[in-house]
Write a protein that holds these residues in place. Sequence first.
Motif, short mmCIF file in Angstrom:
data_model
loop_
_atom_site.label_atom_id
_atom_site.label_comp_id
_atom_site.label_asym_id
_atom_site.label_seq_id
_atom_site.Cartn_x
_atom_site.Cartn_y
_atom_site.Cartn_z
N ALA A 172 87.96 105.65 60.57
CA ALA A 172 88.78 104.66 59.88
C ALA A 172 88.46 104.64 58.39
O ALA A 172 87.47 105.20 57.94
CB ALA A 172 88.54 103.28 60.49
N LEU A 173 89.33 103.94 57.63
CA LEU A 173 89.06 103.76 56.22
C LEU A 173 87.80 102.92 56.06
O LEU A 173 87.49 102.06 56.88
CB LEU A 173 90.23 103.01 55.56
CG LEU A 173 91.53 103.78 55.43
CD1 LEU A 173 92.60 102.84 54.88
CD2 LEU A 173 91.37 104.97 54.52
N PRO A 174 87.03 103.14 54.99
CA PRO A 174 85.85 102.32 54.74
C PRO A 174 86.24 100.87 54.56
O PRO A 174 87.31 100.56 54.04
CB PRO A 174 85.27 102.91 53.46
CG PRO A 174 86.40 103.61 52.81
CD PRO A 174 87.27 104.12 53.94
N GLN A 175 85.38 99.99 54.99
CA GLN A 175 85.66 98.57 54.93
C GLN A 175 85.04 97.94 53.70
O GLN A 175 84.02 98.39 53.18
CB GLN A 175 85.11 97.86 56.19
CG GLN A 175 85.66 98.43 57.48
CD GLN A 175 87.14 98.23 57.60
OE1 GLN A 175 87.63 97.11 57.49
NE2 GLN A 175 87.88 99.30 57.80
N ALA A 289 87.14 106.06 46.26
CA ALA A 289 87.67 107.42 46.27
C ALA A 289 88.84 107.54 47.24
O ALA A 289 89.57 108.51 47.19
CB ALA A 289 86.58 108.42 46.66
N LYS A 290 89.02 106.55 48.12
CA LYS A 290 90.08 106.58 49.12
C LYS A 290 90.96 105.35 48.94
O LYS A 290 90.56 104.36 48.33
CB LYS A 290 89.49 106.60 50.53
CG LYS A 290 88.73 107.89 50.86
CD LYS A 290 88.29 107.89 52.31
CE LYS A 290 87.60 109.20 52.67
NZ LYS A 290 87.21 109.24 54.11
N PRO A 291 92.18 105.39 49.49
CA PRO A 291 93.05 104.21 49.38
C PRO A 291 92.48 103.04 50.17
O PRO A 291 91.87 103.22 51.22
CB PRO A 291 94.36 104.69 49.97
CG PRO A 291 94.00 105.81 50.88
CD PRO A 291 92.83 106.48 50.23
N GLN A 292 92.67 101.83 49.65
CA GLN A 292 92.24 100.64 50.37
C GLN A 292 93.20 100.30 51.51
O GLN A 292 92.82 99.74 52.52
CB GLN A 292 92.13 99.45 49.41
CG GLN A 292 90.85 99.43 48.57
CD GLN A 292 90.95 100.37 47.37
OE1 GLN A 292 92.03 100.76 46.97
NE2 GLN A 292 89.81 100.72 46.81
N SER A 319 111.88 107.83 54.41
CA SER A 319 110.64 107.52 55.13
C SER A 319 109.46 108.16 54.41
O SER A 319 109.55 109.28 53.90
CB SER A 319 110.72 108.04 56.56
OG SER A 319 111.78 107.42 57.26
N SER A 320 108.34 107.46 54.40
CA SER A 320 107.22 107.92 53.59
C SER A 320 105.91 107.33 54.09
O SER A 320 105.89 106.34 54.82
CB SER A 320 107.44 107.54 52.12
OG SER A 320 107.78 106.17 52.00
N VAL A 321 104.82 107.97 53.66
CA VAL A 321 103.47 107.46 53.90
C VAL A 321 102.79 107.37 52.55
O VAL A 321 102.68 108.36 51.83
CB VAL A 321 102.67 108.37 54.84
CG1 VAL A 321 101.27 107.80 55.06
CG2 VAL A 321 103.38 108.54 56.18
N VAL A 322 102.36 106.16 52.20
CA VAL A 322 101.77 105.94 50.89
C VAL A 322 100.44 105.22 51.02
O VAL A 322 100.16 104.57 52.03
CB VAL A 322 102.72 105.11 49.97
CG1 VAL A 322 104.10 105.75 49.89
CG2 VAL A 322 102.86 103.68 50.48
N GLY A 323 99.63 105.34 49.98
CA GLY A 323 98.36 104.63 49.91
C GLY A 323 98.32 103.78 48.66
O GLY A 323 98.90 104.12 47.63
N VAL A 345 96.30 100.26 39.50
CA VAL A 345 96.57 100.51 40.91
C VAL A 345 97.30 101.85 40.99
O VAL A 345 98.28 102.08 40.28
CB VAL A 345 97.45 99.41 41.52
CG1 VAL A 345 97.89 99.79 42.92
CG2 VAL A 345 96.70 98.09 41.54
N GLU A 346 96.81 102.71 41.85
CA GLU A 346 97.45 104.00 42.05
C GLU A 346 98.23 103.97 43.36
O GLU A 346 97.73 103.50 44.38
CB GLU A 346 96.41 105.12 42.09
CG GLU A 346 95.75 105.36 40.74
CD GLU A 346 94.71 106.46 40.78
OE1 GLU A 346 94.45 107.05 39.72
OE2 GLU A 346 94.15 106.71 41.87
N ILE A 347 99.46 104.46 43.32
CA ILE A 347 100.29 104.61 44.50
C ILE A 347 100.26 106.07 44.89
O ILE A 347 100.78 106.94 44.18
CB ILE A 347 101.74 104.16 44.24
CG1 ILE A 347 101.78 102.74 43.65
CG2 ILE A 347 102.56 104.24 45.52
CD1 ILE A 347 101.20 101.69 44.56
#
Length: 377
Positions: A172-175, A289-292, A319-323, A345-347
């Motif tokens: 999973a993503l880091p918490q 370094a990763k998306p929240q 349709s898309s997948v974004v961070g 903020v980076e998209i």
Amino acid sequence: MRIATFQLRPRLGDVEGNIRRADVLIGKLERMLQGNDKSKGLDLLVLPEMAFSGYNFPSLKAVRPYLEPSEAGPSARWARSVAQKLGSVVAVGYPEICPSIQGKSPLQGNTEGNGAQSEDEHRFNSLIVVKESGETLVNYRKHHLYYTDDPWAHEGESHESGFFSMPLATAALPQKISRDSNGSVPDMPSFPRNEIPTTVGICMDINPYKFIAPYSACEFATHARSSGAKLVIVSMAWLTLLDSEDLATMKDKPDMDTFQYWITRFAPLFLPDEEAVEVDDEDGHGEKAKPQVIIVFANRAGEEEGLEGKDTARYAGSSSVVGIRRRPRKVGEEAEAGDEGVDKVEILIWDILGAAEEGICFVDTDSTPRMVGAVQI
């Protein structure tokens, strides 16, 4: 995470035919997985709102033949079969009918001129999410109804009912742990390393309630933020303002006006966490370094005629997948011209389909995004 969405062009009322269209895409997805390190597997597959029935029903009478029993109709059966076949979580939108809910006050629906109804039934625009065993993770019911839903659907209870823990094949993503004003860590849901806190919504849910709530309220995004969701899934039948001629030229081009609007509806996720404690992941890299947060927009494409050929609905696809990756400037870091004291903020856009395309959006969020945009807050 390895995520796929099916951007279908379903025909209104052609459930069997629409399932066959999805099955064709399953074959293509399996070939994609074989060519992209199949050992990693697939974490999540998302289909659009009311994927197999179609969406543009003008009345209760028109939609009634396609209402499906709660978690037990053709959409649910397809989701369970595919989840077991792919070994992944599968989410499918469908029109749900169920008996009266015990202990709840009667739900009011606009049924004038739309055919007979029973006081003992309730109908919802729903999204079933099942895990690889076929077990239901959540059966979410659309909370913010669009005018097309009003003739037949009842309002779901709340956005909170769509929050759950989604199992992952990958880490999973880091918490991030936030402390309260007293410096202590509040009680928060605890998720194992191979699960991710997730919230789901359906299309109009990201808009202001009935278009009468303040535009800035962003109720769904606020819920996603307050719940601590790291993955947001939005199943959609979102319309476009493009006319038929323009839409026909956009098989490979997304409707960027629509996409940019979707992003603005998640503005609460752009804000930094107060008193955040940074937690490193297992590789020793900081979480920034990763998306929240990762957001999956699973929309449909194509056109649907209304009653007697009137009120044609045209859908935006895209349709898309974004961070969403927040980038607070470090102490001592030189500011760029014009952004003194401003966090960025980076998209991250891993992929986005065309407005008129029927196909698969398949991404690995550990890979390099296709595009990166910046928002200042």
